[in-house]
Design an enzyme around this catalytic site. Structure first.
Site, PDB file in Angstrom:
ATOM      1  CE  LYS A  42      -0.779   0.106   4.952  1.00  0.00           C
ATOM      2  NZ  LYS A  42      -1.496  -0.597   6.018  1.00  0.00           N
ATOM      3  NE  ARG A 142      -6.400  -0.446  11.591  1.00  0.00           N
ATOM      4  CZ  ARG A 142      -5.398  -0.484  10.721  1.00  0.00           C
ATOM      5  NH1 ARG A 142      -4.680   0.602  10.465  1.00  0.00           N
ATOM      6  NH2 ARG A 142      -5.091  -1.603  10.089  1.00  0.00           N
TER       7      ARG A 142
HETATM    8  C1  PLP Z   1      -0.711  -1.418   6.624  1.00  0.00           C
HETATM    9  C2  PLP Z   1      -1.067  -2.705   7.186  1.00  0.00           C
HETATM   10  C3  PLP Z   1      -0.080  -3.691   7.367  1.00  0.00           C
HETATM   11  C4  PLP Z   1       1.376  -3.436   7.093  1.00  0.00           C
HETATM   12  O1  PLP Z   1       1.891  -2.555   8.052  1.00  0.00           O
HETATM   13  P1  PLP Z   1       3.442  -2.174   8.126  1.00  0.00           P
HETATM   14  O2  PLP Z   1       3.565  -1.438   9.405  1.00  0.00           O
HETATM   15  O3  PLP Z   1       3.717  -1.328   6.928  1.00  0.00           O
HETATM   16  O4  PLP Z   1       4.203  -3.430   8.116  1.00  0.00           O
HETATM   17  C5  PLP Z   1      -0.489  -4.921   7.845  1.00  0.00           C
HETATM   18  N1  PLP Z   1      -1.782  -5.181   8.140  1.00  0.00           N
HETATM   19  C6  PLP Z   1      -2.747  -4.256   7.978  1.00  0.00           C
HETATM   20  C7  PLP Z   1      -4.158  -4.628   8.305  1.00  0.00           C
HETATM   21  C8  PLP Z   1      -2.431  -2.990   7.507  1.00  0.00           C
HETATM   22  O5  PLP Z   1      -3.395  -2.081   7.357  1.00  0.00           O
END
Ligand code: PLP
Length: 364
Positions: A42, A142
């Site tokens: 992302k 969350r």
């Molecule tokens: C963004 C996200 C991740 C990855 O997070 P990082 O801190 O970039 O490793 C994993 N799981 C969910 C649900 C996320 O939204």
């Protein structure tokens, strides 16, 4: 710093070899502990060159929070997704997008029965199976099903046609900064055991979290049922997000943001006149006195998060508006001139904004 060049500015310079080293090193280390990695795209806007490299480096699949990114990766010629690498939507699907979700993603992370029901309907329509991982709330507040409600949601999911229940997951350290530790990770494993006892062996995946889980995953002697992580930041920036410390042997400088100088001059450090609000509200006073060498770079809040930039020695970041970044220049930095460029390292917030800005070009 260097000569004015014809390369577009602002630009993100991406060091693919460093990213590849980060991915191979970290994924190998985790695989040895029985943990598979979904690489999270992302922050790169689903950049296919990076996604393809991650799969080559051993990622078990790709994940993104936006179905638009997943669709564009599916359609990219750089990625051959015919192979065994599933694409996961890692944000709970919007009801308005479920048709796209079953079309473009193999798996999604879920918390709502109404969404699961619609995913099932849409999957039946196109004669596909859609994998689901149910997210459990273990303290960060969350996304997540409360533990006491998990069994009933799973019971529901198991009855839905064309829905394949794969397992459970959790996400910590995102909203409230709750750190993964042995206690909350044990709770997740316990829930997996409970579901297996109730329904027969059904939990294949226990997806413990994101880059914030790394310290725990790499040091714990008891991973319990945890066998999966979703990693973005650690692969991209080489650091773990709890203390923002470098992960052993990883590169933290795989990305550089380059911006061009459009004005340089000696100006007073303090503004004059009657001080009201600035364009973005704050009127921070700086501690500088007398005259300073000030420059303006043609980059602003539309292009990055200036608070997440790490400047070269001798350069201070004074403020940013939509399109301007004001910096100070002092020794040991050499003098700079209009047309030259200045390079910055980025934190996750700055990287995310630069990657998703249409004004920032990318160079490998
Ligand atoms: C963004 C996200 C991740 C990855 O997070 P990082 O801190 O970039 O490793 C994993 N799981 C969910 C649900 C996320 O939204």
């Amino acid at each position: 710093m260097n000569e004015g060049s014809l390369l577009p500015c602002p630009r993100l310079e991406i060091h693919l070899a460093k990213l590849s080293h980060n991915a191979a090193t970290l994924i190998t280390r985790l695989n040895k502990k029985g943990i598979a990695v979904t690489a999270v795209t992302k922050a790169t806007l689903g950049m296919p060159e990076i996604a393809a490299m991650w799969l080559q480096a051993g990622a078990a699949g790709l994940g993104d929070a936006r179905i638009e990114n997943i669709r564009s990766m599916r359609n990219s010629e750089h990625l051959n997704l015919q192979d065994q690498s599933p694409m996961s939507l890692i944000r709970t699907p919007m009801l308005s997008q479920v048709a796209q979700v079953v079309q473009y993603a193999d798996i999604s992370l879920n918390t709502e029965i109404s969404v699961l029901t619609r995913l099932s309907k849409e999957a039946q329509k196109i004669n596909r199976h859609h994998g689901v991982i149910l997210m459990v709330e273990i303290g960060d507040l969350r996304e997540g099903i409360l533990p006491e409600q998990l069994e009933s949601v799973v019971r529901h999911a198991l009855c839905l046609p064309n829905i394949r229940f794969l397992g459970i997951g959790a996400n910590l350290a995102c909203r409230s900064g709750v750190a993964p530790d042995q206690r909350n990770m044990d709770q997740l494993s316990e829930l997996a055991n409970l579901l297996d006892r109730t329904f027969g062996t059904i939990v294949k995946v226990v997806s413990a979290g994101n880059s914030a889980n790394l310290n725990w995953a790499l040091s714990s002697m008891d991973l319990g049922r945890v066998n999966h992580l979703r990693l973005g930041e650690a692969l991209l920036l080489g650091c773990e997000p709890l203390q923002r410390k470098r992960v052993e042997d990883l590169h933290t400088d795989a990305f550089t943001l380059v911006a061009e100088v459009i004005e340089v001059g000696i100006k007073p450090a303090k503004p004059w006149g009657c001080i009201a609000q600035a364009a973005f509200g704050e009127t921070k006073s700086n501690k500088l006195k007398g005259n300073i060498t000030q420059a303006i770079l043609a980059i602003g809040r539309q292009d990055t998060d200036h608070e997440g930039l790490l400047a070269p020695e001798g350069i201070g970041i004074l403020s940013a508006s939509s399109d301007h970044l004001v910096i100070s220049i002092s020794k040991p930095h050499p003098p700079i001139h209009v047309g030259e460029t200045v390079s910055f390292q980025l934190n996750y917030s700055a990287l995310l904004r630069s990657m998703t800005s249409p004004f920032v070009s990318r160079a490998f």
